[in-house]
Design a protein around this motif. Structure first.
Motif, PDB file in Angstrom:
ATOM      1  N   LEU A 187      -6.513 -26.541 -28.276  1.00  0.00           N
ATOM      2  CA  LEU A 187      -6.913 -25.494 -27.883  1.00  0.00           C
ATOM      3  C   LEU A 187      -5.740 -24.315 -27.868  1.00  0.00           C
ATOM      4  CD1 LEU A 187      -9.256 -26.006 -24.959  1.00  0.00           C
ATOM      5  CD2 LEU A 187     -10.055 -25.848 -27.006  1.00  0.00           C
ATOM      6  N   ARG A 188      -6.145 -22.967 -28.352  1.00  0.00           N
ATOM      7  CA  ARG A 188      -5.251 -21.969 -28.382  1.00  0.00           C
ATOM      8  C   ARG A 188      -4.731 -21.366 -26.784  1.00  0.00           C
ATOM      9  NH1 ARG A 188      -6.199 -17.182 -32.669  1.00  0.00           N
ATOM     10  NH2 ARG A 188      -6.547 -19.416 -33.940  1.00  0.00           N
ATOM     11  N   VAL A 189      -3.245 -21.177 -26.595  1.00  0.00           N
ATOM     12  CA  VAL A 189      -2.964 -20.959 -25.635  1.00  0.00           C
ATOM     13  C   VAL A 189      -2.033 -19.562 -25.909  1.00  0.00           C
ATOM     14  CG1 VAL A 189      -1.101 -21.316 -23.911  1.00  0.00           C
ATOM     15  CG2 VAL A 189      -2.504 -23.097 -24.777  1.00  0.00           C
ATOM     16  N   SER A 190      -2.375 -18.565 -25.285  1.00  0.00           N
ATOM     17  CA  SER A 190      -1.576 -17.249 -25.315  1.00  0.00           C
ATOM     18  C   SER A 190      -1.636 -16.454 -24.084  1.00  0.00           C
ATOM     19  CB  SER A 190      -2.613 -16.292 -26.615  1.00  0.00           C
ATOM     20  OG  SER A 190      -3.903 -16.314 -26.046  1.00  0.00           O
ATOM     21  N   LEU A 191      -1.468 -15.127 -24.174  1.00  0.00           N
ATOM     22  CA  LEU A 191      -1.183 -14.252 -22.826  1.00  0.00           C
ATOM     23  C   LEU A 191      -2.423 -13.312 -22.982  1.00  0.00           C
ATOM     24  CD1 LEU A 191       2.466 -13.387 -22.914  1.00  0.00           C
ATOM     25  CD2 LEU A 191       1.396 -15.177 -21.636  1.00  0.00           C
ATOM     26  N   ASP A 192      -3.141 -13.118 -21.944  1.00  0.00           N
ATOM     27  CA  ASP A 192      -4.249 -12.369 -21.515  1.00  0.00           C
ATOM     28  C   ASP A 192      -3.824 -11.222 -20.736  1.00  0.00           C
ATOM     29  OD1 ASP A 192      -7.194 -12.118 -22.464  1.00  0.00           O
ATOM     30  OD2 ASP A 192      -7.063 -11.802 -20.221  1.00  0.00           O
ATOM     31  N   HIS A 193      -4.311 -10.183 -20.791  1.00  0.00           N
ATOM     32  CA  HIS A 193      -3.651  -8.895 -19.762  1.00  0.00           C
ATOM     33  C   HIS A 193      -4.421  -9.115 -18.552  1.00  0.00           C
ATOM     34  CE1 HIS A 193      -2.521  -5.243 -18.307  1.00  0.00           C
ATOM     35  NE2 HIS A 193      -3.599  -4.602 -18.205  1.00  0.00           N
ATOM     36  N   THR A 194      -5.744  -9.469 -18.326  1.00  0.00           N
ATOM     37  CA  THR A 194      -6.624  -9.447 -17.096  1.00  0.00           C
ATOM     38  C   THR A 194      -6.581 -10.938 -16.637  1.00  0.00           C
ATOM     39  OG1 THR A 194      -8.788  -9.603 -18.060  1.00  0.00           O
ATOM     40  CG2 THR A 194      -7.801  -7.150 -17.480  1.00  0.00           C
ATOM     41  N   GLY A 195      -6.626 -11.813 -17.700  1.00  0.00           N
ATOM     42  CA  GLY A 195      -6.972 -13.126 -17.475  1.00  0.00           C
ATOM     43  C   GLY A 195      -8.090 -13.516 -17.521  1.00  0.00           C
ATOM     44  N   ASN A 196      -8.978 -14.714 -17.371  1.00  0.00           N
ATOM     45  CA  ASN A 196     -10.302 -15.043 -17.148  1.00  0.00           C
ATOM     46  C   ASN A 196     -10.086 -16.654 -16.783  1.00  0.00           C
ATOM     47  OD1 ASN A 196      -9.952 -16.772 -19.676  1.00  0.00           O
ATOM     48  ND2 ASN A 196      -9.871 -14.905 -20.941  1.00  0.00           N
ATOM     49  N   GLU A 197     -11.583 -17.183 -17.002  1.00  0.00           N
ATOM     50  CA  GLU A 197     -11.391 -18.713 -16.376  1.00  0.00           C
ATOM     51  C   GLU A 197     -10.415 -19.441 -17.143  1.00  0.00           C
ATOM     52  OE1 GLU A 197     -15.624 -19.585 -16.294  1.00  0.00           O
ATOM     53  OE2 GLU A 197     -16.085 -17.887 -14.932  1.00  0.00           O
ATOM     54  N   GLY A 198     -10.326 -19.087 -18.228  1.00  0.00           N
ATOM     55  CA  GLY A 198      -9.118 -19.933 -19.204  1.00  0.00           C
ATOM     56  C   GLY A 198      -7.916 -19.979 -18.628  1.00  0.00           C
ATOM     57  N   SER A 199      -7.646 -18.965 -17.722  1.00  0.00           N
ATOM     58  CA  SER A 199      -6.293 -18.833 -17.036  1.00  0.00           C
ATOM     59  C   SER A 199      -6.159 -19.714 -15.771  1.00  0.00           C
ATOM     60  CB  SER A 199      -6.027 -17.537 -16.557  1.00  0.00           C
ATOM     61  OG  SER A 199      -6.531 -16.500 -17.610  1.00  0.00           O
ATOM     62  N   TRP A 200      -7.005 -20.817 -15.524  1.00  0.00           N
ATOM     63  CA  TRP A 200      -7.168 -21.655 -14.303  1.00  0.00           C
ATOM     64  C   TRP A 200      -6.431 -22.796 -14.847  1.00  0.00           C
ATOM     65  CZ3 TRP A 200     -12.839 -20.752 -12.876  1.00  0.00           C
ATOM     66  CH2 TRP A 200     -13.070 -19.614 -12.336  1.00  0.00           C
ATOM     67  N   PHE A 201      -5.240 -23.405 -14.062  1.00  0.00           N
ATOM     68  CA  PHE A 201      -4.760 -24.707 -14.115  1.00  0.00           C
ATOM     69  C   PHE A 201      -4.719 -25.386 -13.174  1.00  0.00           C
ATOM     70  CE2 PHE A 201      -3.484 -21.774 -17.632  1.00  0.00           C
ATOM     71  CZ  PHE A 201      -3.163 -22.655 -18.721  1.00  0.00           C
ATOM     72  N   ASN A 202      -5.238 -26.816 -13.098  1.00  0.00           N
ATOM     73  CA  ASN A 202      -4.881 -27.865 -12.233  1.00  0.00           C
ATOM     74  C   ASN A 202      -3.511 -28.154 -12.307  1.00  0.00           C
ATOM     75  OD1 ASN A 202      -8.309 -28.742 -12.392  1.00  0.00           O
ATOM     76  ND2 ASN A 202      -7.153 -28.603 -10.132  1.00  0.00           N
ATOM     77  N   ILE A 203      -2.791 -28.335 -11.298  1.00  0.00           N
ATOM     78  CA  ILE A 203      -1.455 -28.762 -11.327  1.00  0.00           C
ATOM     79  C   ILE A 203      -1.413 -30.305 -10.773  1.00  0.00           C
ATOM     80  CG2 ILE A 203      -0.788 -27.785  -8.929  1.00  0.00           C
ATOM     81  CD1 ILE A 203       1.968 -27.551 -10.040  1.00  0.00           C
ATOM     82  N   LEU A 204      -1.200 -30.981 -11.714  1.00  0.00           N
ATOM     83  CA  LEU A 204      -1.343 -32.563 -11.534  1.00  0.00           C
ATOM     84  C   LEU A 204      -0.002 -33.227 -11.533  1.00  0.00           C
ATOM     85  CD1 LEU A 204      -4.419 -32.914 -13.786  1.00  0.00           C
ATOM     86  CD2 LEU A 204      -4.540 -32.866 -11.345  1.00  0.00           C
ATOM     87  N   PRO A 205       0.493 -34.287 -10.860  1.00  0.00           N
ATOM     88  CA  PRO A 205       1.559 -35.149 -10.853  1.00  0.00           C
ATOM     89  C   PRO A 205       1.789 -35.995 -12.137  1.00  0.00           C
ATOM     90  CG  PRO A 205      -0.073 -36.385  -9.332  1.00  0.00           C
ATOM     91  CD  PRO A 205      -0.463 -35.045  -9.951  1.00  0.00           C
ATOM     92  N   SER A 206       2.937 -36.239 -12.655  1.00  0.00           N
ATOM     93  CA  SER A 206       3.191 -36.868 -13.835  1.00  0.00           C
ATOM     94  C   SER A 206       3.314 -38.259 -13.778  1.00  0.00           C
ATOM     95  CB  SER A 206       4.381 -36.299 -14.651  1.00  0.00           C
ATOM     96  OG  SER A 206       4.089 -35.146 -15.344  1.00  0.00           O
ATOM     97  N   TYR A 207       3.680 -38.601 -12.482  1.00  0.00           N
ATOM     98  CA  TYR A 207       3.890 -39.901 -12.325  1.00  0.00           C
ATOM     99  C   TYR A 207       3.232 -40.330 -10.929  1.00  0.00           C
ATOM    100  CZ  TYR A 207       7.525 -39.063 -15.527  1.00  0.00           C
ATOM    101  OH  TYR A 207       8.340 -39.007 -16.695  1.00  0.00           O
ATOM    102  N   LYS A 208       2.873 -41.722 -10.615  1.00  0.00           N
ATOM    103  CA  LYS A 208       2.282 -42.216  -9.442  1.00  0.00           C
ATOM    104  C   LYS A 208       3.064 -42.035  -8.134  1.00  0.00           C
ATOM    105  CE  LYS A 208      -0.309 -45.734 -12.018  1.00  0.00           C
ATOM    106  NZ  LYS A 208      -0.753 -46.926 -12.186  1.00  0.00           N
ATOM    107  N   LEU A 209       4.486 -41.535  -8.262  1.00  0.00           N
ATOM    108  CA  LEU A 209       5.207 -41.381  -7.129  1.00  0.00           C
ATOM    109  C   LEU A 209       4.622 -40.216  -6.318  1.00  0.00           C
ATOM    110  CD1 LEU A 209       8.149 -41.605  -5.613  1.00  0.00           C
ATOM    111  CD2 LEU A 209       9.064 -39.680  -7.215  1.00  0.00           C
ATOM    112  N   ARG A 210       3.802 -39.239  -6.792  1.00  0.00           N
ATOM    113  CA  ARG A 210       2.990 -38.365  -6.248  1.00  0.00           C
ATOM    114  C   ARG A 210       1.540 -38.051  -6.231  1.00  0.00           C
ATOM    115  NH1 ARG A 210       7.640 -36.440  -4.000  1.00  0.00           N
ATOM    116  NH2 ARG A 210       9.120 -35.504  -5.354  1.00  0.00           N
ATOM    117  N   SER A 211       0.685 -37.892  -5.356  1.00  0.00           N
ATOM    118  CA  SER A 211      -0.802 -37.902  -5.204  1.00  0.00           C
ATOM    119  C   SER A 211      -1.382 -36.571  -5.142  1.00  0.00           C
ATOM    120  CB  SER A 211      -1.114 -38.823  -4.341  1.00  0.00           C
ATOM    121  OG  SER A 211      -0.585 -40.178  -4.584  1.00  0.00           O
ATOM    122  N   ASN A 212      -2.572 -36.380  -5.478  1.00  0.00           N
ATOM    123  CA  ASN A 212      -3.248 -35.078  -5.078  1.00  0.00           C
ATOM    124  C   ASN A 212      -3.195 -34.891  -3.506  1.00  0.00           C
ATOM    125  OD1 ASN A 212      -3.707 -34.469  -7.707  1.00  0.00           O
ATOM    126  ND2 ASN A 212      -5.916 -35.235  -7.918  1.00  0.00           N
TER     127      ASN A 212
END
Length: 206
Positions: free
Chosen positions: A145-170
């Motif tokens: 999917l295309r990633v760019s900058l948006d002046h006001t943002g929208n629902e496409g500006s929402w990101f879940n921040i997730l751990p890369s390794y099992k050392l951390r959990s939600n």
């Protein structure tokens, strides 16, 4: 946990991608160009880019966009039969929504971010949000999917921040310097990543 610094709402961060063949800071191409790029030759973790300000993002809480979306969809139709009273109501609702978002941003500043949280990333130089457009393919990697900058943002500006390794959990606090995955809330199974083996024709090295 001595000398550990947790990531908080309002913090300013840079995003560094480490790939098999391409690594570098997520950056932009100026205030007019809304494309987001990684230019490996511009710098790395031991030698930051000369234009490091182009790589800085502020972590923000998830904004609401329901009223703005309704206003945008109604205005886009451009029908002569559009109800001016309805449009005015939608405009007022969008203004209220904007004020609520601003109040929520101020209230959340300083709160520790946990894995599994939804965040937004505001590019500090352009004051635009990092945004995924689920309707458009990436410029080069067509199955992404295309990633760019948006002046006001929208629902496409929402990101879940997730751990890369099992050392951390939600639910665990995010530690500054952690390797994380950023997953667009509305982007299916895709995560924010660098397209390897591609280069922009008008911006060599990116």
């Amino acid at each position: 946990m001595a000398n550990v610094s947790f990531l908080c709402m309002g913090d300013i961060v840079s995003l560094y991608s480490e790939g098999d063949s391409v690594s570098g800071f997520l950056s932009t191409l100026g205030l007019v160009d809304d494309r987001c790029v990684v230019c490996p030759k511009s710098g790395d973790l031991t030698s930051i880019p000369s234009k490091f300000r182009d790589c800085l993002f502020r972590i923000c809480p998830m904004n609401r966009y329901t009223s703005h979306k309704q206003l945008w969809e109604t205005s886009r139709k451009k029908s002569r039969s559009s109800d001016p009273v309805l449009l005015r109501r939608l405009q007022l609702a969008a203004e209220v929504e904007k004020r609520l978002n601003e109040a929520e941003n101020k209230k959340c500043v300083g709160s520790v971010i946990q894995y599994g949280s939804v965040i937004q990333l505001l590019h500090t130089k352009s004051n635009k949000y990092l945004t995924v457009n689920k309707r458009l393919p990436a410029l080069l990697e067509k199955n992404a999917l295309r990633v760019s900058l948006d002046h006001t943002g929208n629902e496409g500006s929402w990101f879940n921040i997730l751990p890369s390794y099992k050392l951390r959990s939600n639910g665990d606090p995010v530690v500054a310097g952690d390797q994380v995955r950023l997953k667009p809330v509305n982007g299916g199974q895709q995560v924010l990543h660098v397209a390897e083996g591609y280069e922009l024709t008008d911006v060599p090295g990116c």
